[in-house]
Design a protein around this motif. Structure first.
Motif, PDB file in Angstrom:
ATOM      1  N   ARG A  80       1.490  -1.163   0.196  1.00  0.00           N
ATOM      2  CA  ARG A  80       0.266  -0.005   0.011  1.00  0.00           C
ATOM      3  C   ARG A  80       0.511   1.817  -0.128  1.00  0.00           C
ATOM      4  N   GLU A  81       2.046   1.143  -0.522  1.00  0.00           N
ATOM      5  CA  GLU A  81       3.055   2.186  -0.038  1.00  0.00           C
ATOM      6  C   GLU A  81       3.043   2.760   1.414  1.00  0.00           C
ATOM      7  N   ILE A  82       2.775   2.698   2.148  1.00  0.00           N
ATOM      8  CA  ILE A  82       2.486   2.519   3.436  1.00  0.00           C
ATOM      9  C   ILE A  82       4.092   2.514   4.061  1.00  0.00           C
ATOM     10  N   PRO A  83       5.560   3.872   4.475  1.00  0.00           N
ATOM     11  CA  PRO A  83       6.415   3.390   5.347  1.00  0.00           C
ATOM     12  C   PRO A  83       5.916   3.307   6.172  1.00  0.00           C
ATOM     13  N   VAL A  84       6.993   1.763   6.965  1.00  0.00           N
ATOM     14  CA  VAL A  84       6.729   1.518   8.761  1.00  0.00           C
ATOM     15  C   VAL A  84       7.958   1.920   9.108  1.00  0.00           C
ATOM     16  N   ALA A  85       7.728   2.326  10.457  1.00  0.00           N
ATOM     17  CA  ALA A  85       9.753   2.964  11.071  1.00  0.00           C
ATOM     18  C   ALA A  85       9.636   2.684  12.467  1.00  0.00           C
ATOM     19  N   TYR A  86      10.285   2.283  12.992  1.00  0.00           N
ATOM     20  CA  TYR A  86      10.678   2.429  14.258  1.00  0.00           C
ATOM     21  C   TYR A  86      11.277   3.715  14.905  1.00  0.00           C
ATOM     22  N   VAL A  87      11.426   3.548  16.152  1.00  0.00           N
ATOM     23  CA  VAL A  87      12.410   4.347  17.111  1.00  0.00           C
ATOM     24  C   VAL A  87      13.321   2.946  17.860  1.00  0.00           C
ATOM     25  N   PRO A  88      14.835   3.499  17.668  1.00  0.00           N
ATOM     26  CA  PRO A  88      15.660   2.019  17.667  1.00  0.00           C
ATOM     27  C   PRO A  88      16.482   2.524  19.810  1.00  0.00           C
ATOM     28  N   ALA A  89      16.334   1.527  20.109  1.00  0.00           N
ATOM     29  CA  ALA A  89      16.400   1.629  21.085  1.00  0.00           C
ATOM     30  C   ALA A  89      17.519   1.835  22.233  1.00  0.00           C
ATOM     31  N   GLY A  90      18.866   2.313  20.567  1.00  0.00           N
ATOM     32  CA  GLY A  90      19.910   2.483  21.296  1.00  0.00           C
ATOM     33  C   GLY A  90      20.449   4.031  21.637  1.00  0.00           C
ATOM     34  N   ASP A  91      19.338   4.730  21.279  1.00  0.00           N
ATOM     35  CA  ASP A  91      20.041   6.011  20.954  1.00  0.00           C
ATOM     36  C   ASP A  91      18.970   6.869  21.864  1.00  0.00           C
ATOM     37  N   THR A  92      17.790   5.935  22.445  1.00  0.00           N
ATOM     38  CA  THR A  92      16.847   6.897  23.575  1.00  0.00           C
ATOM     39  C   THR A  92      16.582   6.634  25.258  1.00  0.00           C
ATOM     40  N   GLY A  93      17.883   5.099  25.548  1.00  0.00           N
ATOM     41  CA  GLY A  93      17.986   5.129  26.619  1.00  0.00           C
ATOM     42  C   GLY A  93      17.038   3.945  27.038  1.00  0.00           C
ATOM     43  N   ASN A  94      15.795   3.482  26.241  1.00  0.00           N
ATOM     44  CA  ASN A  94      15.026   2.012  26.622  1.00  0.00           C
ATOM     45  C   ASN A  94      16.040   0.905  26.353  1.00  0.00           C
ATOM     46  N   ALA A  95      17.058   0.537  25.520  1.00  0.00           N
ATOM     47  CA  ALA A  95      17.725  -0.396  26.331  1.00  0.00           C
ATOM     48  C   ALA A  95      18.649  -0.179  27.273  1.00  0.00           C
ATOM     49  N   VAL A  96      18.655   0.990  27.466  1.00  0.00           N
ATOM     50  CA  VAL A  96      19.262   1.586  29.238  1.00  0.00           C
ATOM     51  C   VAL A  96      18.620   0.023  30.278  1.00  0.00           C
ATOM     52  N   ALA A  97      16.884   0.815  30.007  1.00  0.00           N
ATOM     53  CA  ALA A  97      15.739   0.721  30.660  1.00  0.00           C
ATOM     54  C   ALA A  97      15.793  -0.806  30.543  1.00  0.00           C
ATOM     55  N   VAL A  98      15.362  -1.546  29.395  1.00  0.00           N
ATOM     56  CA  VAL A  98      15.205  -2.699  29.172  1.00  0.00           C
ATOM     57  C   VAL A  98      16.500  -4.218  30.238  1.00  0.00           C
ATOM     58  N   ALA A  99      17.754  -3.178  29.847  1.00  0.00           N
ATOM     59  CA  ALA A  99      18.739  -3.985  30.120  1.00  0.00           C
ATOM     60  C   ALA A  99      18.653  -4.344  31.786  1.00  0.00           C
ATOM     61  N   GLU A 100      18.264  -2.801  32.322  1.00  0.00           N
ATOM     62  CA  GLU A 100      17.865  -2.786  33.475  1.00  0.00           C
ATOM     63  C   GLU A 100      17.263  -3.826  34.321  1.00  0.00           C
ATOM     64  N   MET A 101      15.621  -3.946  33.605  1.00  0.00           N
ATOM     65  CA  MET A 101      14.443  -4.648  34.316  1.00  0.00           C
ATOM     66  C   MET A 101      15.559  -5.881  33.596  1.00  0.00           C
ATOM     67  N   ALA A 102      16.324  -6.548  32.780  1.00  0.00           N
ATOM     68  CA  ALA A 102      16.803  -7.688  33.226  1.00  0.00           C
ATOM     69  C   ALA A 102      17.547  -7.991  34.357  1.00  0.00           C
ATOM     70  N   MET A 103      18.362  -6.671  34.418  1.00  0.00           N
ATOM     71  CA  MET A 103      19.300  -6.882  35.792  1.00  0.00           C
ATOM     72  C   MET A 103      18.241  -7.499  37.433  1.00  0.00           C
ATOM     73  N   LEU A 104      16.769  -6.511  36.855  1.00  0.00           N
ATOM     74  CA  LEU A 104      15.941  -7.325  38.076  1.00  0.00           C
ATOM     75  C   LEU A 104      15.567  -8.462  38.465  1.00  0.00           C
ATOM     76  N   HIS A 105      15.322  -9.105  37.124  1.00  0.00           N
ATOM     77  CA  HIS A 105      15.128 -10.594  37.141  1.00  0.00           C
ATOM     78  C   HIS A 105      15.726 -10.878  37.579  1.00  0.00           C
ATOM     79  N   VAL A 106      17.003 -10.888  36.992  1.00  0.00           N
ATOM     80  CA  VAL A 106      17.910 -11.843  37.599  1.00  0.00           C
ATOM     81  C   VAL A 106      18.543 -12.323  39.013  1.00  0.00           C
ATOM     82  N   LEU A 107      18.768 -10.436  39.569  1.00  0.00           N
ATOM     83  CA  LEU A 107      19.238 -10.515  40.725  1.00  0.00           C
ATOM     84  C   LEU A 107      17.656 -11.010  41.824  1.00  0.00           C
ATOM     85  N   ALA A 108      15.928 -10.888  41.739  1.00  0.00           N
ATOM     86  CA  ALA A 108      15.036 -11.445  42.028  1.00  0.00           C
ATOM     87  C   ALA A 108      15.106 -12.909  42.003  1.00  0.00           C
TER      88      ALA A 108
END
Length: 314
Positions: A80-108
């Motif tokens: 349909r010629e509709i572009p699909v875009a996303y927000v990369p994790a590395g440039d926004t702090g999202n990657a750090v936030a998810v990594a911290e969540m993984a650490m929470l589960h590991v330690l818990a």
């Protein structure tokens, strides 16, 4: 500018976008709506965006608030010629936030947080005993921005980390100094990497190649009594294999920020096992959402300015 938020979850997205795009009007869209309104931008928030919804809403762009576009029929959008875009994790702090969540589960899990709460309720002191992360053999599946952020944090806890990626070691320059070459494995060597793995952390994207990647064979390859953490997407792990591994004590526990159906059924039998569960909030922090909303807004404004979009889905 009319932005359609498709899905009922992730309430903080609306607030973040209202701040970053004050010129836009935001409207909620249900997948089962008979006549959804036409919009300029369609945002999938945990909902499935298929060709029918695209035809009904006629968006100029489908812009994900985050990384994963697995809920979007990209082929239908392309037709349909509709572009699909996303927000990369590395440039926004999202990657750090998810990594911290993984650490929470590991330690818990390792420090038996749920059992500790039971001890408090029962008036017990000095129990339960737990396990240390220091010295543990940890395998991280996924060497993108989240995996890199996670490995750095595991190293700070003195874990012995192995990384598993889809390409060669030289293709991930960010791994240099974090994981030595001898502790890197390609995805084809996953079972070899798991042979000594005590903690397995999944943080790769869901694709046709990673769906069901972690199943009974992979749990069998690990020493008995290990732990699984999944902050990628639910279907990367085989549900029934995970349930069987927990029931048989092949695994000591699992930490999940993502599930197969979201929200998960509170009566799901998986929750009768030693499972640490959070409702897909790995990336949901004030800091990451602020940055993600600004990146989202910048890309959307490019549509109206006639400029090329950034971070288009393949």
């Amino acid at each position: 500018m009319l932005i359609g938020l498709c899905g009922s979850g992730f309430a903080d997205v609306r607030r973040a976008l209202e701040a970053a795009l004050p010129e836009a009007d935001l409207v909620g869209i249900r997948v089962d709506e008979e006549r959804p309104p036409p919009v300029d931008v369609l945002v999938p928030l945990g909902a499935t965006v298929d060709g029918g919804l695209m035809d009904a809403t006629r968006p100029r762009v489908i812009q994900q608030f985050g990384v994963g576009v697995q809920g979007v029929d990209v082929a239908a959008a392309r037709a349909r010629e509709i572009p699909v875009a996303y927000v990369p994790a590395g440039d926004t702090g999202n990657a750090v936030a998810v990594a911290e969540m993984a650490m929470l589960h590991v330690l818990a899990l390792l420090r038996r947080y749920r059992d500790a709460q039971r001890s408090i309720s029962a008036g017990r002191v000095g129990e339960p005993g737990g396990s240390m992360l220091a010295g543990k053999a940890v395998t991280v599946v996924g060497t993108g921005a989240i995996g890199i952020a996670l490995i750095g944090r595991l190293n700070a806890f003195e874990a012995v980390t192995t990384a598993v990626g889809h390409r060669g070691y030289q293709d991930y320059p960010a791994l240099t100094g974090l994981v030595p070459l001898e502790r890197y494995r390609s995805i084809e060597e996953l079972d070899t990497a798991l042979a000594g793995t005590e903690v397995l952390i999944v943080c790769c994207p869901l694709t046709e190649h990673t769906r069901g990647l972690i199943g009974a064979e992979q749990f069998a390859a690990m020493p008995p009594g290990g732990w699984l953490i999944n902050v990628g997407r639910g279907p990367i792990v085989d549900y029934h294999a995970l349930l069987d591994a927990l029931r048989s004590d092949r695994l000591a526990g699992a930490g999940l920020d993502v599930t197969w159906d979201e929200p998960i059924d509170p009566a799901d039998p998986l929750l009768d096992e030693n499972v640490s569960l959070t409702p897909h909030i790995g990336g949901v922090t004030a800091e990451s959402y602020r940055s993600m909303a600004l990146a989202f807004a910048a890309n959307v404004r490019k549509v109206f300015a006639g400029q090329p979009l950034s971070h288009l889905a393949d």
